[in-house]
Write an enzyme that holds these catalytic residues in place. Structure first.
Site, PDB file in Angstrom:
ATOM      1  N   CYS A  28      13.563  10.795   7.088  1.00 35.05           N
ATOM      2  CA  CYS A  28      13.650  10.333   8.478  1.00 35.05           C
ATOM      3  C   CYS A  28      15.080  10.414   8.994  1.00 35.05           C
ATOM      4  O   CYS A  28      15.312  10.243  10.187  1.00 35.05           O
ATOM      5  CB  CYS A  28      13.125   8.916   8.583  1.00 35.05           C
ATOM      6  SG  CYS A  28      14.037   7.773   7.553  1.00 35.05           S
ATOM      7  N   GLU A  78      10.265  15.657  15.700  1.00 30.82           N
ATOM      8  CA  GLU A  78      10.833  15.597  14.352  1.00 30.82           C
ATOM      9  C   GLU A  78      10.256  16.751  13.522  1.00 30.82           C
ATOM     10  O   GLU A  78       9.045  16.898  13.420  1.00 30.82           O
ATOM     11  CB  GLU A  78      10.484  14.263  13.720  1.00 30.82           C
ATOM     12  CG  GLU A  78      11.198  13.945  12.435  1.00 30.82           C
ATOM     13  CD  GLU A  78      10.853  12.549  11.933  1.00 30.82           C
ATOM     14  OE1 GLU A  78       9.730  12.090  12.191  1.00 30.82           O
ATOM     15  OE2 GLU A  78      11.707  11.928  11.290  1.00 30.82           O
ATOM     16  N   GLU A 133      10.563   0.950   9.934  1.00 26.36           N
ATOM     17  CA  GLU A 133      11.484   2.083   9.717  1.00 26.36           C
ATOM     18  C   GLU A 133      10.700   3.327  10.079  1.00 26.36           C
ATOM     19  O   GLU A 133       9.852   3.769   9.313  1.00 26.36           O
ATOM     20  CB  GLU A 133      11.920   2.128   8.246  1.00 26.36           C
ATOM     21  CG  GLU A 133      12.674   0.923   7.782  1.00 26.36           C
ATOM     22  CD  GLU A 133      14.016   0.770   8.481  1.00 26.36           C
ATOM     23  OE1 GLU A 133      14.608  -0.302   8.401  1.00 26.36           O
ATOM     24  OE2 GLU A 133      14.455   1.744   9.127  1.00 26.36           O
ATOM     25  N   LYS A 148       0.849  -1.192   0.000  1.00 26.45           N
ATOM     26  CA  LYS A 148       0.000   0.000   0.000  1.00 26.45           C
ATOM     27  C   LYS A 148       0.879   1.234   0.000  1.00 26.45           C
ATOM     28  O   LYS A 148       1.511   1.561   0.995  1.00 26.45           O
ATOM     29  CB  LYS A 148      -0.912   0.039   1.233  1.00 26.45           C
ATOM     30  CG  LYS A 148      -1.943   1.167   1.148  1.00 26.45           C
ATOM     31  CD  LYS A 148      -2.452   1.650   2.482  1.00 26.45           C
ATOM     32  CE  LYS A 148      -1.576   2.724   3.017  1.00 26.45           C
ATOM     33  NZ  LYS A 148      -1.552   3.964   2.143  1.00 26.45           N
TER      34      LYS A 148
HETATM   35  N1  LIG Z   1      10.729   6.989   9.014  1.00 26.56           N
HETATM   36  C1  LIG Z   1      10.417   7.453   7.837  1.00 26.56           C
HETATM   37  O1  LIG Z   1      11.031   7.139   6.828  1.00 26.56           O
HETATM   38  C2  LIG Z   1       9.253   8.349   7.705  1.00 26.56           C
HETATM   39  C3  LIG Z   1       8.742   8.993   8.806  1.00 26.56           C
HETATM   40  N2  LIG Z   1       7.664   9.787   8.661  1.00 26.56           N
HETATM   41  C4  LIG Z   1       7.125  10.441   9.841  1.00 26.56           C
HETATM   42  O2  LIG Z   1       5.694  10.328   9.797  1.00 26.56           O
HETATM   43  C5  LIG Z   1       5.148  11.625   9.911  1.00 26.56           C
HETATM   44  C6  LIG Z   1       3.879  11.715   9.131  1.00 26.56           C
HETATM   45  O3  LIG Z   1       4.140  11.356   7.775  1.00 26.56           O
HETATM   46  P1  LIG Z   1       3.118  10.444   7.072  1.00 26.56           P
HETATM   47  O4  LIG Z   1       3.418  10.085   5.686  1.00 26.56           O
HETATM   48  O5  LIG Z   1       1.768  11.032   7.355  1.00 26.56           O
HETATM   49  O6  LIG Z   1       3.406   9.119   7.850  1.00 26.56           O
HETATM   50  P2  LIG Z   1       2.309   8.085   8.272  1.00 26.56           P
HETATM   51  O7  LIG Z   1       2.989   7.176   9.184  1.00 26.56           O
HETATM   52  O8  LIG Z   1       1.060   8.752   8.688  1.00 26.56           O
HETATM   53  O9  LIG Z   1       1.977   7.325   6.862  1.00 26.56           O
HETATM   54  C7  LIG Z   1       2.909   6.416   6.330  1.00 26.56           C
HETATM   55  C8  LIG Z   1       2.097   5.324   5.620  1.00 26.56           C
HETATM   56  O10 LIG Z   1       1.272   4.667   6.573  1.00 26.56           O
HETATM   57  C9  LIG Z   1      -0.084   4.678   6.143  1.00 26.56           C
HETATM   58  N3  LIG Z   1      -0.964   4.707   7.294  1.00 26.56           N
HETATM   59  C10 LIG Z   1      -1.347   5.768   8.030  1.00 26.56           C
HETATM   60  N4  LIG Z   1      -2.163   5.355   9.032  1.00 26.56           N
HETATM   61  C11 LIG Z   1      -2.297   4.007   8.900  1.00 26.56           C
HETATM   62  C12 LIG Z   1      -3.010   2.986   9.610  1.00 26.56           C
HETATM   63  N5  LIG Z   1      -3.757   3.269  10.661  1.00 26.56           N
HETATM   64  N6  LIG Z   1      -2.918   1.709   9.176  1.00 26.56           N
HETATM   65  C13 LIG Z   1      -2.153   1.407   8.105  1.00 26.56           C
HETATM   66  N7  LIG Z   1      -1.463   2.314   7.390  1.00 26.56           N
HETATM   67  C14 LIG Z   1      -1.539   3.601   7.794  1.00 26.56           C
HETATM   68  C15 LIG Z   1      -0.184   5.920   5.286  1.00 26.56           C
HETATM   69  O11 LIG Z   1      -1.302   5.806   4.422  1.00 26.56           O
HETATM   70  P3  LIG Z   1      -2.006   7.172   3.874  1.00 26.56           P
HETATM   71  O12 LIG Z   1      -0.982   7.829   3.042  1.00 26.56           O
HETATM   72  O13 LIG Z   1      -3.168   6.655   3.075  1.00 26.56           O
HETATM   73  O14 LIG Z   1      -2.385   7.950   5.075  1.00 26.56           O
HETATM   74  C16 LIG Z   1       1.155   5.853   4.540  1.00 26.56           C
HETATM   75  O15 LIG Z   1       1.080   4.918   3.484  1.00 26.56           O
HETATM   76  C17 LIG Z   1       6.226  12.542   9.336  1.00 26.56           C
HETATM   77  O16 LIG Z   1       6.030  13.847   9.845  1.00 26.56           O
HETATM   78  C18 LIG Z   1       7.472  11.879   9.863  1.00 26.56           C
HETATM   79  O17 LIG Z   1       7.639  12.248  11.228  1.00 26.56           O
HETATM   80  C19 LIG Z   1       7.014   9.950   7.474  1.00 26.56           C
HETATM   81  C20 LIG Z   1       7.548   9.348   6.341  1.00 26.56           C
HETATM   82  C21 LIG Z   1       8.721   8.532   6.366  1.00 26.56           C
HETATM   83  O1  LIG Z   2      12.299   7.350   4.693  1.00 23.93           O
HETATM   84  C1  LIG Z   2      13.310   8.020   4.537  1.00 23.93           C
HETATM   85  O2  LIG Z   2      13.432   9.165   4.902  1.00 23.93           O
HETATM   86  C2  LIG Z   2      14.449   7.323   3.819  1.00 23.93           C
HETATM   87  O3  LIG Z   2      14.685   6.095   4.486  1.00 23.93           O
HETATM   88  C3  LIG Z   2      15.693   8.148   3.786  1.00 23.93           C
HETATM   89  S1  LIG Z   2      16.935   7.372   2.817  1.00 23.93           S
HETATM   90  O4  LIG Z   2      16.809   5.907   2.969  1.00 23.93           O
HETATM   91  O5  LIG Z   2      16.704   7.761   1.416  1.00 23.93           O
HETATM   92  O6  LIG Z   2      18.197   7.866   3.355  1.00 23.93           O
END
Ligand SMILES: NC(=O)C1=CN([C@@H]2O[C@H](COP(=O)(O)OP(=O)(O)OC[C@H]3O[C@@H](n4cnc5c(N)ncnc54)[C@H](OP(=O)(O)O)[C@@H]3O)[C@@H](O)[C@H]2O)C=CC1
Ligand SMILES: O=C(O)[C@H](O)CS(=O)(=O)O
Length: 485
Positions: free
Chosen positions: A289, A386, A255, A180
Site C-alpha cells: 500500500c 492504485e 489501513e 481473520k
Molecule cells: N492498504 C493496504 O495495506 C492494502 C491494500 N490493498 C488494496 O486492496 C486491493 C484488493 O486487495 P485485497 O486483498 O483483495 O483487499 P481486500 O480489501 O479485498 O481484502 C483484505 C481483507 O479483507 C477481507 N474482506 C474482503 N471483503 C470483506 C468483507 N465484505 N467483510 C470483511 N472482510 C472482507 C479479505 O478477505 P478474503 O481474503 O477472504 O477476501 C481480506 O482478509 C488491492 O488491490 C489494494 O488496492 C490490499 C492489501 C493491503
Molecule cells: O500493507 C502494506 O502494504 C504494508 O503496510 C506495507 S509496510 O507496512 O510493510 O510498509
C-alpha cells in the site's frame, strides 16, 4: 524445507484454545502463486464459528485484562522469541502462500517479531493522569483501560506483519482478539496462533478464523461484544466495515489503499533517487500500500532519471520466491495481472511509452515483467488508481508548486516520497504534501518506532510507534469525593 514449515501449516482454526474445523466441514484451497499448485486447505467458517470465537475472547478478556502489564509483556516477549527462533520456517511458509522473495519474507517475519516486542514494552507505559482538582475536597484521576474484544481483518500482501501489528498492541493493552487472515494467505496468521498457544497465552486470548469474508466480517462488525475493528486492505472494503461497525459504535482503525507519489527535483542526485525509486516501487512486486504509484520528475533530469530507472528495472531478477537471488516474485493472482495489463494498455493508448517490460514474463503464470512507462500524463488511469503491481509511470513537471499539486491530486493520502538537496524546499514540500507517511531522500521508511497510517481515504488511526496502542484503550475520568479532606 516443507518439513520445517509443516509444524506451522495448520489446516484448522484456533477458537477458544482449540484447533477446529468448520461446522460444515467445508474448506478453502490455498494456492502457491508461483506454481499455481494447491498447497493445502483451511476451514471455510462463517458466522456461527466466529460468534463462538468472539464469546471465547469475551470470556478470556475478563481475566486477561486483570493480568499485569508486566506479565502480559513477559508472554509477548516469549512470542517474540518464538517468532525469531522459527524465522526461516515462517518465512518459507510465507513465500509458499504469498510468493514474495525469501529475503523479503524473512524481513517481514522479523518485522512481526519487532512489532510484538515493541508493544510488549509499550503496554507497560500506558500512563493515566492525576489532574489538579478544582475542588479542595475531591480528587481527579484519568485512567486508560483495554477496550475489550477486538476484531482484526488482514490482507494477503503482508500476511504475517499486518496481523502482528494488530495483535501486538491489542494483547499488550489487555484486549483479546478474533482475527481473520486473507483467504489467499491464511497460514502465516494461523502460524501466529500456533506460536501464541505455545508461548502460553491463555485460551481465548487469541482466536484465528478463516472462511467467508462477508460472514465473518458481518459477525465481527455486528456483534456488540466486539468493541473495535482493525483492518488493513482496500479502501472499498474498509468503507463497508466502517459502515457496519457504526451499528454498535465500535472503534475502527483502517489501513487502506494508497497512491504514493515520488517526486524527484532537479537538485537531487539521480543515482540515489533511482536507488530509492527501486526500493519504493518494486518491494513485493509493487504489491504494497506504500509502493510508489506515480513518479514525478522535474524537467531538467527527466531523461536521465528514465534512463537510469530503466537500467535498474531491467536488472531485477524475476522468479520463484524460494530461488536464490529472486527480487521479483509472481503477482498474487490472475486478476492482479489483468489489472496491470489494463493499466498499461490504457497508458499506451493515451501516449505513454513503455520503455521497459510491459508484458507477462516468460516464466508464465502470474509472473510479470517489471515495467517502466515514460511520458505518463494525468488522464491515464494510474493517476488515480492504485496499480498494486511492478509498473513505474514517470510524469514530467516543471515547477515545485506544480509537483506538489499533482502529488496531492488524489483521494488517497498514505505514503509519499521526494528527493531534493535543498533544505528549504524539503520543508516547503513536506508541509505541502497531504500524506500520513513522508520519505525525504529515502524510499523505505516503515519501522515499528514510527506511527504508520494514512490521511483522507487511506485510513483512520495509526499502527506502530507509541500511538499504535492508543486505539486499543478507553479513557476514563474519575472524580472522587467524600474523602473528608
Ligand atoms: N492498504 C493496504 O495495506 C492494502 C491494500 N490493498 C488494496 O486492496 C486491493 C484488493 O486487495 P485485497 O486483498 O483483495 O483487499 P481486500 O480489501 O479485498 O481484502 C483484505 C481483507 O479483507 C477481507 N474482506 C474482503 N471483503 C470483506 C468483507 N465484505 N467483510 C470483511 N472482510 C472482507 C479479505 O478477505 P478474503 O481474503 O477472504 O477476501 C481480506 O482478509 C488491492 O488491490 C489494494 O488496492 C490490499 C492489501 C493491503
Ligand atoms: O500493507 C502494506 O502494504 C504494508 O503496510 C506495507 S509496510 O507496512 O510493510 O510498509
Amino acid at each position: 524445507m516443507l518439513k520445517k514449515t509443516s509444524h506451522f501449516m495448520r489446516e484448522a482454526n484456533f477458537i477458544g484454545g482449540a484447533w477446529v474445523e468448520a461446522d460444515s466441514g467445508a474448506t478453502i484451497e490455498v494456492v502457491n502463486p508461483a506454481t499455481r499448485q494447491t498447497i493445502g486447505t483451511v476451514p471455510k467458517c462463517g458466522r456461527a464459528e466466529t460468534r463462538r470465537a468472539i464469546e471465547a475472547a469475551e470470556e478470556a478478556f475478563h481475566s486477561w485484562k486483570k493480568t499485569s502489564a508486566n506479565d502480559r509483556a513477559k508472554l509477548l516477549r516469549k512470542l517474540h522469541d518464538a517468532i525469531l527462533d522459527n524465522q526461516e520456517a515462517l518465512a518459507e511458509l510465507l513465500v509458499m502462500e504469498q510468493g514474495k522473495p525469501l529475503a523479503e519474507a524473512r524481513a517481514e517475519v522479523g518485522m512481526s517479531a519487532a512489532y510484538v516486542l515493541w508493544y510488549a514494552e509499550e503496554g507497560r507505559r500506558v500512563y493515566g493522569d492525576v489532574v489538579p482538582s478544582p475542588w479542595a475536597d475531591r480528587r481527579i484521576l484519568v485512567t486508560k483501560e483495554p477496550v475489550g474484544v477486538i476484531g482484526a481483518i488482514t490482507p494477503w500482501n503482508f500476511p504475517s506483519s499486518m496481523l502482528a501489528r494488530k495483535i501486538g498492541p491489542a494483547l499488550a493493552a489487555g484486549c483479546t482478539a478474533v482475527a481473520k487472515p486473507a483467504s489467499q494467505t491464511p497460514y502465516s496468521g494461523l502460524a501466529l496462533g500456533v506460536l501464541a498457544e505455545e508461548a502460553g497465552f491463555p485460551a481465548g486470548v487469541v482466536n484465528i478464523v478463516t472462511g467467508s469474508a462477508s460472514e465473518i466480517g458481518d459477525e465481527l462488525t455486528e456483534n456488540p461484544l466486539v468493541r473495535k475493528i482493525t483492518f488493513t486492505g482496500s479502501t472499498e472494503v474498509g468503507k463497508v466495515l466502517i459502515q457496519k461497525s457504526a451499528g454498535t459504535v465500535k472503534k475502527v482503525s483502517m489501513e487502506l489503499g494508497g497512491n504514493a507519489p515520488f517526486l524527484v527535483f532537479d537538485d537531487a542526485g539521480v543515482e540515489r533517487a533511482v536507488e530509492g525509486a527501486v526500493a519504493a516501487k518494486y518491494r513485493n512486486s509493487g504489491q504494497t500500500c506504500v509502493c510508489t504509484n506515480r513518479f514525478f520528475v522535474q524537467e531538467g533530469i527527466y531523461d536521465r532519471f528514465v534512463e537510469k530507472l530503466v537500467e535498474a528495472t531491467n536488472r531485477l531478477k524475476v522468479g520463484s520466491g524460494l530461488e536464490d537471488g529472486t527480487q521479483q516474485g509472481p503477482l498474487i493472482d490472475e486478476k492482479a495481472v489483468e489489472k496491470v495489463e489494463e493499466l498499461i494498455a490504457d497508458a499506451a493508448e493515451k501516449g505513454g511509452k513503455v520503455v521497459a517490460g510491459g508484458k507477462r514474463h516468460s516464466l508464465g503464470g502470474t509472473f510479470f515483467e517489471p515495467t517502466v512507462i515514460a511520458e505518463a500524463s494525468p488522464e491515464m488511469r494510474f493517476m488515480q488508481e492504485e496499480i498494486f503491481g511492478p509498473v513505474s509511470p514517470i510524469f514530467r513537471f516543471h515547477e515545485e508548486e506544480e509537483a506538489v499539486k499533482l502529488a496531492n491530486d488524489t483521494a488517497f493520502g498514505l505514503a509519499c516520497y521526494f528527493y531534493t538537496a535543498d533544505l528549504g524546499r524539503a520543508f516547503r514540500v513536506m508541509e505541502g504534501l497531504k500524506y500520513g507517511l513522508i520519505g525525504v531522500n529515502e524510499g523505505i521508511i516503515t519501522t515499528v518506532e514510527a506511527p504508520f497510517g494514512g490521511l483522507k481515504e487511506s485510513g483512520l488511526g495509526k499502527e506502530g510507534g507509541h500511538q499504535g496502542i492508543e486505539d486499543y484503550l478507553d479513557t476514563k475520568y474519575v472524580c472522587i469525593g467524600g474523602l473528608g479532606l
